[in-house]
Design an enzyme around this catalytic site. Structure first.
Site, PDB file in Angstrom:
ATOM      1  N   ASP A   1     -46.469 -21.518  13.046  1.00  8.10           N
ATOM      2  CA  ASP A   1     -45.878 -21.204  11.522  1.00  8.10           C
ATOM      3  C   ASP A   1     -46.379 -19.225  11.329  1.00  8.10           C
ATOM      4  O   ASP A   1     -46.032 -18.788  10.311  1.00  8.10           O
ATOM      5  CB  ASP A   1     -46.544 -21.786  10.509  1.00  8.10           C
ATOM      6  CG  ASP A   1     -45.934 -22.234  10.198  1.00  8.10           C
ATOM      7  OD1 ASP A   1     -45.083 -22.760   9.713  1.00  8.10           O
ATOM      8  OD2 ASP A   1     -46.407 -23.205   9.238  1.00  8.10           O
TER       9      ASP A   1
ATOM     10  N   GLN B   1     -48.384 -29.890   7.601  1.00  9.79           N
ATOM     11  CA  GLN B   1     -47.626 -29.729   6.371  1.00  9.79           C
ATOM     12  C   GLN B   1     -47.725 -30.388   4.945  1.00  9.79           C
ATOM     13  O   GLN B   1     -47.124 -29.832   3.757  1.00  9.79           O
ATOM     14  CB  GLN B   1     -46.069 -30.111   7.046  1.00  9.79           C
ATOM     15  CG  GLN B   1     -45.845 -29.474   8.447  1.00  9.79           C
ATOM     16  CD  GLN B   1     -45.580 -28.095   8.506  1.00  9.79           C
ATOM     17  OE1 GLN B   1     -44.570 -28.075   7.491  1.00  9.79           O
ATOM     18  NE2 GLN B   1     -45.886 -27.007   8.135  1.00  9.79           N
TER      19      GLN B   1
ATOM     20  N   HIS C   1     -48.344 -28.244   2.098  1.00  6.71           N
ATOM     21  CA  HIS C   1     -47.276 -26.792   1.611  1.00  6.71           C
ATOM     22  C   HIS C   1     -46.794 -27.167   0.093  1.00  6.71           C
ATOM     23  O   HIS C   1     -47.072 -26.468  -1.022  1.00  6.71           O
ATOM     24  CB  HIS C   1     -46.269 -27.280   2.456  1.00  6.71           C
ATOM     25  CG  HIS C   1     -45.899 -25.730   3.372  1.00  6.71           C
ATOM     26  ND1 HIS C   1     -46.459 -24.603   3.253  1.00  6.71           N
ATOM     27  CD2 HIS C   1     -46.707 -26.407   4.753  1.00  6.71           C
ATOM     28  CE1 HIS C   1     -46.289 -23.590   4.068  1.00  6.71           C
ATOM     29  NE2 HIS C   1     -46.733 -24.950   5.506  1.00  6.71           N
TER      30      HIS C   1
ATOM     31  N   ASN D   1     -38.570 -23.760  -2.635  1.00  2.00           N
ATOM     32  CA  ASN D   1     -38.484 -25.017  -3.179  1.00  2.00           C
ATOM     33  C   ASN D   1     -37.210 -25.277  -4.039  1.00  2.00           C
ATOM     34  O   ASN D   1     -36.234 -24.630  -3.562  1.00  2.00           O
ATOM     35  CB  ASN D   1     -39.261 -25.243  -4.695  1.00  2.00           C
ATOM     36  CG  ASN D   1     -39.249 -24.261  -5.711  1.00  2.00           C
ATOM     37  OD1 ASN D   1     -38.148 -24.088  -5.663  1.00  2.00           O
ATOM     38  ND2 ASN D   1     -39.827 -23.869  -6.902  1.00  2.00           N
TER      39      ASN D   1
ATOM     40  N   SER E   1     -40.789 -27.924   3.273  1.00  2.00           N
ATOM     41  CA  SER E   1     -41.526 -27.517   4.065  1.00  2.00           C
ATOM     42  C   SER E   1     -41.588 -29.239   4.858  1.00  2.00           C
ATOM     43  O   SER E   1     -42.007 -29.843   4.439  1.00  2.00           O
ATOM     44  CB  SER E   1     -42.866 -26.909   5.042  1.00  2.00           C
ATOM     45  OG  SER E   1     -42.871 -26.901   6.048  1.00  2.00           O
TER      46      SER E   1
ATOM     47  N   GLU F   1     -37.375 -30.261  10.343  1.00  2.00           N
ATOM     48  CA  GLU F   1     -37.580 -28.359  10.972  1.00  2.00           C
ATOM     49  C   GLU F   1     -38.754 -28.551  11.736  1.00  2.00           C
ATOM     50  O   GLU F   1     -38.217 -27.900  12.345  1.00  2.00           O
ATOM     51  CB  GLU F   1     -38.158 -28.254   9.239  1.00  2.00           C
ATOM     52  CG  GLU F   1     -38.765 -26.889   9.393  1.00  2.00           C
ATOM     53  CD  GLU F   1     -39.277 -26.129   8.056  1.00  2.00           C
ATOM     54  OE1 GLU F   1     -39.786 -25.294   7.600  1.00  2.00           O
ATOM     55  OE2 GLU F   1     -40.422 -27.339   7.521  1.00  2.00           O
ATOM     56  N   HIS F   2     -39.965 -29.100  11.863  1.00  2.00           N
ATOM     57  CA  HIS F   2     -40.739 -29.166  12.581  1.00  2.00           C
ATOM     58  C   HIS F   2     -41.097 -29.946  13.773  1.00  2.00           C
ATOM     59  O   HIS F   2     -40.923 -31.360  13.107  1.00  2.00           O
ATOM     60  CB  HIS F   2     -42.100 -28.002  12.270  1.00  2.00           C
ATOM     61  CG  HIS F   2     -42.022 -27.196  11.524  1.00  2.00           C
ATOM     62  ND1 HIS F   2     -41.760 -27.114  10.107  1.00  2.00           N
ATOM     63  CD2 HIS F   2     -41.926 -25.800  11.295  1.00  2.00           C
ATOM     64  CE1 HIS F   2     -41.881 -25.741   9.217  1.00  2.00           C
ATOM     65  NE2 HIS F   2     -41.754 -25.135  11.350  1.00  2.00           N
TER      66      HIS F   2
ATOM     67  N   GLN G   1     -35.916 -16.570 -10.706  1.00  2.00           N
ATOM     68  CA  GLN G   1     -34.790 -15.419 -10.940  1.00  2.00           C
ATOM     69  C   GLN G   1     -34.967 -14.382 -10.082  1.00  2.00           C
ATOM     70  O   GLN G   1     -34.156 -13.131 -10.374  1.00  2.00           O
ATOM     71  CB  GLN G   1     -36.182 -14.392 -12.086  1.00  2.00           C
ATOM     72  CG  GLN G   1     -37.186 -15.057 -12.044  1.00  2.00           C
ATOM     73  CD  GLN G   1     -38.045 -16.230 -11.864  1.00  2.00           C
ATOM     74  OE1 GLN G   1     -37.319 -17.052 -12.267  1.00  2.00           O
ATOM     75  NE2 GLN G   1     -39.654 -15.674 -12.881  1.00  2.00           N
TER      76      GLN G   1
ATOM     77  N   GLU H   1       5.452 -19.074  16.314  1.00  2.00           N
ATOM     78  CA  GLU H   1       5.077 -19.261  15.600  1.00  2.00           C
ATOM     79  C   GLU H   1       5.629 -19.796  14.095  1.00  2.00           C
ATOM     80  O   GLU H   1       5.646 -19.253  12.803  1.00  2.00           O
ATOM     81  CB  GLU H   1       3.413 -19.215  14.968  1.00  2.00           C
ATOM     82  CG  GLU H   1       3.054 -19.506  16.323  1.00  2.00           C
ATOM     83  CD  GLU H   1       0.856 -19.247  15.683  1.00  2.00           C
ATOM     84  OE1 GLU H   1      -0.227 -19.902  16.003  1.00  2.00           O
ATOM     85  OE2 GLU H   1       1.125 -18.235  15.182  1.00  2.00           O
TER      86      GLU H   1
ATOM     87  N   TYR I   1     -36.638 -13.139  -0.127  1.00  2.00           N
ATOM     88  CA  TYR I   1     -37.544 -14.092  -0.486  1.00  2.00           C
ATOM     89  C   TYR I   1     -38.833 -14.708   0.081  1.00  2.00           C
ATOM     90  O   TYR I   1     -38.786 -15.831   0.970  1.00  2.00           O
ATOM     91  CB  TYR I   1     -36.607 -15.278  -0.966  1.00  2.00           C
ATOM     92  CG  TYR I   1     -37.716 -16.126  -2.426  1.00  2.00           C
ATOM     93  CD1 TYR I   1     -37.744 -14.997  -3.520  1.00  2.00           C
ATOM     94  CD2 TYR I   1     -38.257 -17.102  -2.269  1.00  2.00           C
ATOM     95  CE1 TYR I   1     -38.809 -16.041  -4.581  1.00  2.00           C
ATOM     96  CE2 TYR I   1     -38.326 -17.545  -2.967  1.00  2.00           C
ATOM     97  CZ  TYR I   1     -39.328 -16.915  -4.765  1.00  2.00           C
ATOM     98  OH  TYR I   1     -40.439 -17.655  -5.181  1.00  2.00           O
TER      99      TYR I   1
ATOM    100  N   HIS J   1       5.077  -9.865  13.648  1.00  2.00           N
ATOM    101  CA  HIS J   1       3.654 -10.115  15.064  1.00  2.00           C
ATOM    102  C   HIS J   1       4.615  -9.521  16.164  1.00  2.00           C
ATOM    103  O   HIS J   1       3.535  -8.764  16.283  1.00  2.00           O
ATOM    104  CB  HIS J   1       2.817 -11.286  14.940  1.00  2.00           C
ATOM    105  CG  HIS J   1       2.129 -11.677  13.859  1.00  2.00           C
ATOM    106  ND1 HIS J   1       2.223 -12.086  12.208  1.00  2.00           N
ATOM    107  CD2 HIS J   1       0.645 -11.566  14.186  1.00  2.00           C
ATOM    108  CE1 HIS J   1       1.010 -11.954  11.552  1.00  2.00           C
ATOM    109  NE2 HIS J   1       0.448 -12.492  12.948  1.00  2.00           N
TER     110      HIS J   1
END
Length: 429
Positions: free
Chosen positions: A356, A255, A258, A209, A233, A322-323, A186, A410, A124, A415
């Site tokens: 980036d 930033q 954005h 977003n 961001s 993030e950064h 969508q 067990e 995406y 087993h």
């Protein structure tokens, strides 16, 4: 930007909160859109594209003619820049590939692990206020290196129903299989459930977003894997007295532009630097084409003055940016104390914008504090790790009694018996 002078540690968690929409309301809206896409397919995606992007799209799939047109429209220098960035990203990510290594854990017992590409992945790429074609490089390059057979890409069209030529060029440059003109919730729904045109994928990648992030989290609950909850961001900057106010201001604004839900944070021990940075921010802001967006983001961004370097690093580790930019003279030494961050930029000449676009590291990174537990995208994000093992008769003899004892303890007698019958068979031969 609001300034906070030496806040108590007990106040940090409140100060470091990100701007968020009301969760219940957001989830209800997103869930409704996803359900529409699940049942309505292409027609619903087109209708929602008209509703949200104000674009009429007759054919969701980008045609070969559109690719050719984009190649002609795109500036030659920008093409070269995109290809240069792709080469650097490829060089860095190639080093993440590895061959299986057979490990003999005890005589006759061999184990190994192999990376197998996820066959169908969905990328995406946000459009909205800016065509983020750089993200195509960050996702497409490692997907191709990993060996994914189908790389599906969705991005929202402009009001004319078209994608920016750079998005088409970058998609071709990294080997995207199919490119679709669809964005927002969508698009996530289409890749999660499949439509008449858009294939269903096994894992979805890419930032967006809060609506897109929520959509990814909801479809994850239905069995579709996602890279991470990558939302709006953000950047955090630690700056000492050696920092250039102009550099710091530029990093913060890079930033903030954005979008209105982005957040920037400056942490420093110098009150003098604070005043200088605020002046520079105001000076540079008015020159930006996206100044209105940046100004909105700055309204909920913060400057925090701390007493010393140690407190600064503790606060930044709690924020888990993030950064993270360490704009100080001892950046390399401080980097060793960073435990929560998506990507770290060291010194006065390492702007976050280089990461980036073109240095080679990946810019698809965990936001909203998820850097405490998530890594950024890498080749590993596009593969599954499958383990293998092979035992010889001697190997089973060596390990068999260990397995029997543990299984019996067990209460899992079948087993134990799976080993026992083999050992009896070997003895009777």
């Amino acid at each position: 930007m609001k300034v906070f002078d030496n806040p108590a540690r007990s106040e940090w968690s409140t100060l470091l909160q990100r701007p968020v929409a009301e969760a219940a309301k957001l989830e209800a809206v997103v869930s409704g859109i996803l359900q529409q896409v699940r049942t309505g397919g292409d027609n619903t995606v087109k209708a929602l594209t008209l509703q949200f992007d104000k674009a009429v799209v007759d054919n969701l799939l980008v045609s070969e003619a559109e690719f050719r047109e984009a190649a002609q429209l795109l500036d030659a220098e920008l093409k070269t820049a995109i290809l240069t960035a792709r080469a650097n990203i490829e060089t860095f990510h190639k080093k993440q590939l590895s061959e299986p290594e057979i490990v003999e854990t005890m005589p006759g017992v061999q184990c190994w692990r192999k990376s197998v590409a996820i066959e169908k992945v969905g990328l995406y790429i946000p459009g909205g206020t800016a065509p983020l074609f750089s993200t195509i490089l960050m996702l497409g390059v490692p997907a191709k290196l990993a060996g994914c057979k189908e790389i599906i890409l969705c991005s929202p069209p402009d009001k004319n129903g078209k994608l920016h030529p750079a998005i088409l060029f970058a998609a071709q440059a990294v080997g995207v299989t199919k490119l679709f003109k669809a964005g927002g919730v969508q698009a996530i729904g289409a890749m999660a459930y499949g439509t008449e045109s858009i294939p269903r994928v096994s894992k979805i990648f890419g930032p967006g977003n809060q609506y897109v992030t929520c959509a990814k989290q909801l479809i994850q609950q239905e069995g579709i894997a996602i890279d991470m909850p990558a939302g709006p961001s953000e950047v955090a900057v630690y700056a000492d007295e050696s920092a250039s106010p102009a550099f710091v201001a530029a990093d913060l604004l890079s930033q903030a532009e954005h979008g209105v839900d982005s957040q920037v944070l400056l942490v420093t021990g110098s009150s003098l630097l604070v005043d200088a940075v605020i002046k520079e921010v105001n000076k540079q802001l008015v020159l930006l084409p996206r100044k209105e967006l940046a100004a909105k983001a700055l309204e909920h961004s913060k400057i925090i003055v701390v007493k010393d370097e140690t407190e600064a690093i503790d606060l930044l580790n709690e924020y888990a940016a993030e950064h993270l930019i360490l704009a100080c003279n001892n950046a390399l030494a401080l980097a060793g104390r960073v435990v929560n961050a998506g990507s770290v930029f060291l010194g006065h000449y390492s702007p976050e914008s280089v990461g980036d676009y073109a240095s080679g590291t990946n810019h698809t990174l965990p936001t909203n504090g998820y850097a405490r537990a998530y890594s950024g995208v890498s080749v590993d994000s596009f593969v599954k790790k499958i383990t293998f093992q092979q035992l010889s008769e001697q190997g089973l003899r060596n390990i068999g009694r260990t397995v029997e004892l543990m299984a019996e303890a067990e209460g899992l007698e079948a087993h134990a018996n799976a080993v026992r019958v083999r050992l009896h068979s070997v003895k009777s031969e």
